[in-house]
Design a protein around this motif. Structure first.
Motif, mmCIF file in Angstrom:
data_model
loop_
_atom_site.group_PDB
_atom_site.id
_atom_site.type_symbol
_atom_site.label_atom_id
_atom_site.label_comp_id
_atom_site.label_asym_id
_atom_site.label_seq_id
_atom_site.Cartn_x
_atom_site.Cartn_y
_atom_site.Cartn_z
ATOM 1 N N MET A 107 -16.409 10.488 -9.694
ATOM 2 C CA MET A 107 -16.686 11.653 -9.289
ATOM 3 C C MET A 107 -16.023 12.168 -8.027
ATOM 4 O O MET A 107 -15.777 11.330 -7.124
ATOM 5 C CB MET A 107 -18.007 11.712 -9.017
ATOM 6 N N LYS A 108 -15.502 13.324 -8.012
ATOM 7 C CA LYS A 108 -14.829 13.986 -6.669
ATOM 8 C C LYS A 108 -15.740 14.079 -5.575
ATOM 9 O O LYS A 108 -16.918 14.488 -5.706
ATOM 10 C CB LYS A 108 -14.249 15.386 -7.172
ATOM 11 N N LYS A 109 -15.349 13.806 -4.592
ATOM 12 C CA LYS A 109 -16.263 13.838 -3.281
ATOM 13 C C LYS A 109 -16.343 15.241 -2.948
ATOM 14 O O LYS A 109 -15.522 16.269 -2.999
ATOM 15 C CB LYS A 109 -15.369 13.228 -2.023
ATOM 16 N N PHE A 110 -17.720 15.537 -2.410
ATOM 17 C CA PHE A 110 -17.875 16.941 -1.846
ATOM 18 C C PHE A 110 -17.741 16.989 -0.479
ATOM 19 O O PHE A 110 -18.094 16.279 0.140
ATOM 20 C CB PHE A 110 -19.217 17.347 -2.367
ATOM 21 N N GLU A 111 -16.827 18.013 0.040
ATOM 22 C CA GLU A 111 -16.879 18.424 1.281
ATOM 23 C C GLU A 111 -17.334 19.577 1.678
ATOM 24 O O GLU A 111 -17.803 20.507 0.987
ATOM 25 C CB GLU A 111 -15.281 18.214 1.664
ATOM 26 N N LYS A 112 -17.103 19.917 3.115
ATOM 27 C CA LYS A 112 -17.600 21.312 3.406
ATOM 28 C C LYS A 112 -16.738 22.298 2.707
ATOM 29 O O LYS A 112 -15.634 22.182 2.561
ATOM 30 C CB LYS A 112 -17.441 21.303 5.057
ATOM 31 N N LEU A 113 -17.319 23.409 2.410
ATOM 32 C CA LEU A 113 -16.803 24.456 1.794
ATOM 33 C C LEU A 113 -16.786 25.657 2.441
ATOM 34 O O LEU A 113 -18.029 26.189 2.742
ATOM 35 C CB LEU A 113 -17.142 24.493 0.305
ATOM 36 N N THR A 114 -15.804 26.434 2.807
ATOM 37 C CA THR A 114 -15.905 27.935 2.970
ATOM 38 C C THR A 114 -15.124 28.809 1.974
ATOM 39 O O THR A 114 -14.023 28.537 1.574
ATOM 40 C CB THR A 114 -15.262 28.284 4.368
ATOM 41 N N SER A 115 -15.709 29.844 1.217
ATOM 42 C CA SER A 115 -15.260 30.388 0.485
ATOM 43 C C SER A 115 -16.054 31.710 0.102
ATOM 44 O O SER A 115 -17.053 32.175 0.594
ATOM 45 C CB SER A 115 -15.514 29.742 -1.147
ATOM 46 N N ARG A 116 -15.141 32.681 -0.909
ATOM 47 C CA ARG A 116 -15.815 33.960 -1.096
ATOM 48 C C ARG A 116 -16.655 33.586 -2.371
ATOM 49 O O ARG A 116 -16.873 32.531 -2.645
ATOM 50 C CB ARG A 116 -14.516 34.845 -1.715
ATOM 51 N N ILE A 117 -17.248 34.961 -2.860
ATOM 52 C CA ILE A 117 -18.303 34.693 -3.694
ATOM 53 C C ILE A 117 -18.252 35.257 -5.115
ATOM 54 O O ILE A 117 -17.715 36.443 -5.026
ATOM 55 C CB ILE A 117 -19.693 35.204 -2.987
ATOM 56 N N VAL A 118 -18.748 34.829 -6.079
ATOM 57 C CA VAL A 118 -18.823 35.605 -7.373
ATOM 58 C C VAL A 118 -20.378 35.916 -7.540
ATOM 59 O O VAL A 118 -20.955 34.939 -7.695
ATOM 60 C CB VAL A 118 -18.130 34.944 -8.399
ATOM 61 N N PRO A 119 -20.802 37.196 -7.443
ATOM 62 C CA PRO A 119 -22.147 37.375 -7.411
ATOM 63 C C PRO A 119 -22.672 37.755 -8.901
ATOM 64 O O PRO A 119 -21.887 38.589 -9.760
ATOM 65 C CB PRO A 119 -22.338 38.670 -6.634
ATOM 66 N N LEU A 120 -23.550 37.387 -9.630
ATOM 67 C CA LEU A 120 -24.109 37.365 -10.818
ATOM 68 C C LEU A 120 -25.659 37.606 -10.796
ATOM 69 O O LEU A 120 -26.290 36.647 -10.960
ATOM 70 C CB LEU A 120 -23.770 36.277 -11.873
ATOM 71 N N PRO A 121 -26.069 38.847 -10.150
ATOM 72 C CA PRO A 121 -27.650 39.044 -10.104
ATOM 73 C C PRO A 121 -28.458 39.259 -11.225
ATOM 74 O O PRO A 121 -28.888 40.149 -11.184
ATOM 75 C CB PRO A 121 -27.441 40.124 -9.087
ATOM 76 N N ILE A 122 -28.255 38.156 -12.180
ATOM 77 C CA ILE A 122 -29.108 37.972 -13.332
ATOM 78 C C ILE A 122 -30.165 37.078 -13.361
ATOM 79 O O ILE A 122 -29.653 35.835 -12.931
ATOM 80 C CB ILE A 122 -28.183 38.109 -14.488
ATOM 81 N N GLU A 123 -31.372 37.271 -13.825
ATOM 82 C CA GLU A 123 -32.487 36.144 -13.616
ATOM 83 C C GLU A 123 -32.354 35.507 -15.229
ATOM 84 O O GLU A 123 -31.709 35.999 -16.045
ATOM 85 C CB GLU A 123 -33.803 36.692 -13.746
#
Lengths: 472, 194
Positions: free
Chosen positions: B1-17
């Motif tokens: 499994m790939k290691k998870f590192e600190k991440l800074t990123s833009r966002i894809v918003p999906l405001p659906i429940e």
């Protein structure tokens, strides 16, 4: 302090408990099917590992299989490849497969119980969320992802956090025409589709206790639809009578020993649940869903709740669901035309479901505007239906009795509901596109589905039920 | 499994429940026998019409929004246990999913594939949506070691929970099988004493 049933079974299966880690939980039985296993077998090959306990693993082909002409090669190439892959993998890793053409083939959650593989006190998993079905026997049974399928293959164990426990009591007597499916749709309409998340649910109370094993399976089957990891019911004489004598049930002295243990499987009087809900069976009427998650259900005579009555942040999603279904605020569904009726799935495809439908439709014909598909849960259910002459009743009514599989519950095979069409379905999920792109699903009991089939529209089955039909 | 590192990123918003796994990856795309390629059909029926043409009103077809962080309404990932949903999300290029509530099985599947599911309070979720709808270039920073998610523009930060074992798996790229296999004798001893 006493223990809940879940705690009793869980604690008996903990191989190792270590501070800061999830429990290593021993799995008695691993059920597999063609869709969620190939990548797990691949993982084993990459690691150079065998299946640790192949004789505790049972396979069948159900999700992808056609429900017509099962004696012929599967037409659809990718489905055929996936089913062939299961056969090849089972052979390579020494796993018993009840594949197409085998008299035990069927939906994985139908064949486990009918073969006596499902037993009280067991831990059971499968790469399918409706594994909760087996909880009806007082087993801890839950769905897992493919990485976890690989874990169980490799170690016969799973890393699991002990879940919280919830008790849901339903007391009192059910009205005529109201059954197990209505109970569970009613509960989910109250808890919402997320209300059980993080919990294992024990169903209890006199209305639950009065259900047959098949009814109990219907209830536990849908515990995932309130978000619960699993649902279970303490085993009792009804359970023991059902299991006794089945192919893989314990026999002779083993039976006596098993029975003595099973009789200890109940929640102690002073056991503490993390949450308790109580419902009155008398409040439950035949249920139907109007939206795109199983929590969006109403009593058949009730009106669809208005968007403004929903929490403000949820209104856009609520409206999206109603738009998808083509329904409006405050509308009642009685009289709404129906295009398809699907009676099948791991929720409602057992012999009692087929008997209830047959007893209702005997001497009637389906409405001209409706296509009716009946898909038995297994080859054994299909054979039993034929032995009882139920197939003839369906034929005379214009219903099509097909061959076993998951079928139109999820439309992985050819059995898809066309875009925009309304289907009254005895399955478990009314998600957008679940039964086919843009198909509109209304979940209901087998009886309500049968009533829709002969009426061509949504009707209150209680009004059609004459005294002579002693069905619940 | 790939290691998870600190991440800074833009966002894809999906405001659906209540986004269920049938929306994330419809059943008809589950016929593959490998883990790769599911990203092409992520949110298939919301992303494409019946002729396979992109639906312009869906956020993933709107070039204004992109990033490695998917932010969605509550009860994300409910329904089917299909791990293909986590594979599709990862294959498409998301490393983090943020919601105010996750379904259990999806959450486990995501963690087992190096996708970090972060549960935040409803108010924090609303803040993220407000910020990204005001400025689609807004970024979040996820620090797994510190267990924080921060809205860079406002400095609002939330300390999220994660099982310490799962956290170390993500950081080190370990999976559960390695851990359980290290207890093989204990498993065999358990089987013996039953």
């Amino acid at each position: 302090m006493g223990k809940t049933l879940v705690e009793k079974i869980w604690d008996a299966h903990v191989v190792k408990r270590q501070e800061g880690f999830p429990d290593i939980l021993y799995i008695d039985t691993h059920l597999i099917h063609e869709v969620t296993s190939p990548q797990a077998f691949d993982g084993l090959r990459k690691r150079g590992l065998p299946v640790f306990r192949p004789n505790q693993t049972v396979a069948t082909a159900d999700h992808n299989v056609p429900t017509l002409n099962q004696h012929l090669p599967i037409q659809e190439e990718l489905s055929r490849y996936q089913v062939d892959m299961l056969t090849k993998n089972c052979k390579e890793f020494g796993i018993e497969l009840y594949g197409l053409g085998h008299p035990y083939q069927g939906i994985v959650h139908v064949i486990g119980p009918e073969l006596g593989i499902t037993q009280p006190g067991k831990t059971m998993v499968c790469g399918d969320s409706h594994t909760s079905t087996h909880g009806a026997f007082g087993a801890i049974a839950f769905g897992i992802g493919t990485s976890q399928v690989e874990q169980v293959f490799a170690t016969q164990c799973l890393l699991q956090q002990k879940p919280k426990t919830m008790k849901i009591e339903v007391n009192g007597e059910l009205a005529k025409g109201v059954g197990a499916k209505d109970i569970v749709l009613y509960i989910i309409s109250k808890t919402t589709a997320a209300g059980g998340t993080g919990y294992f649910v024990e169903f209890a109370g006199s209305a639950i206790r009065s259900l047959s094993m098949e009814g109990r399976m219907t209830v536990c089957n849908m515990s995932i639809e309130m978000g619960a990891r699993g649902g279970l019911i303490a085993p009792d004489q009804t359970t023991f009578d059902y299991v006794h004598g089945r192919e893989f049930a314990p026999k002779g002295e083993d039976w006596d020993k098993a029975l003595a243990y099973w009789q200890t499987l109940y929640s102690d009087e002073d056991a503490q649940f993390d949450a308790v809900l109580k419902f009155d069976a008398a409040d439950i009427q035949p249920m139907i869903t109007y939206g795109t998650n199983p929590g969006m259900g109403i009593g058949i005579s009730e009106a669809i709740p208005a968007t403004v009555d929903q929490p403000e942040s949820e209104r856009p999603s609520y409206k999206k669901a109603l738009d998808y279904m083509g329904f409006r605020d405050n509308e009642t569904l009685l009289g709404h035309p129906v295009d398809y009726v699907f009676i099948g799935s791991c929720t409602n495809s057992r012999i009692e479901d087929l008997r209830a439908v047959a007893s209702f439709v005997q001497g009637k014909k389906k409405a001209d505007n409706v296509e009716v598909w009946i898909v038995p849960g297994s080859k054994q259910v299909e054979a039993q239906a034929k032995e009882e002459g139920i197939d003839k009743i369906f034929e005379e009514a214009g219903f099509m009795l097909r061959e076993p599989g998951c079928s139109a519950c999820l439309g992985m095979n050819e059995d898809k509901i066309p875009a925009g069409k309304y289907c009254v379905s005895t399955s478990n999920r009314n998600f957008e596109g679940r039964q086919g792109p843009n198909a509109r699903t209304m979940l209901a009991s087998p009886l309500t589905a049968a009533a829709a089939a002969v009426s061509g529209k949504i009707v209150d089955v209680r009004e059609l039920l004459l005294e002579e039909y002693d069905v619940v | 499994m790939k290691k998870f590192e600190k991440l800074t990123s833009r966002i894809v918003p999906l405001p659906i429940e209540n986004i269920d796994t049938d929306q994330i990856i419809p059943a008809r795309f589950l016929k593959a026998t490998t883990r790769e390629g599911f990203g092409d059909n992520l949110f298939r029926d919301w992303r494409y019409d019946s002729n396979g043409q992109p639906k312009t009103d869906f956020v993933m077809n709107n070039p204004t929004y992109s990033g490695k962080i998917l932010v969605a309404g509550k009860n994300f990932g409910c329904g089917s246990s299909r791990e293909h949903a986590a594979w599709a999300i990862q294959d498409y290029g998301f490393n983090v999913v943020i919601s105010s509530f996750f379904a259990d099985i999806f959450k486990g599947n995501a963690l087992n594939n190096g996708v970090l599911p972060i549960t935040v309070p409803d108010e924090f979720l609303e803040k993220i949506f407000d910020v990204v709808f005001a400025d689609p270039n807004a970024e979040l920073t996820v620090d797994l070691e510190a267990q924080t998610v921060t809205i860079n523009a406002t400095g609002d930060s939330f300390e999220f929970e994660i099982n310490p074992y799962k956290k170390s798996c993500l950081i080190n790229g370990y999976d559960d099988i390695d851990y359980i296999l290290s207890h093989k004798e204990v498993i065999e001893a358990y089987e013996q004493q039953r």
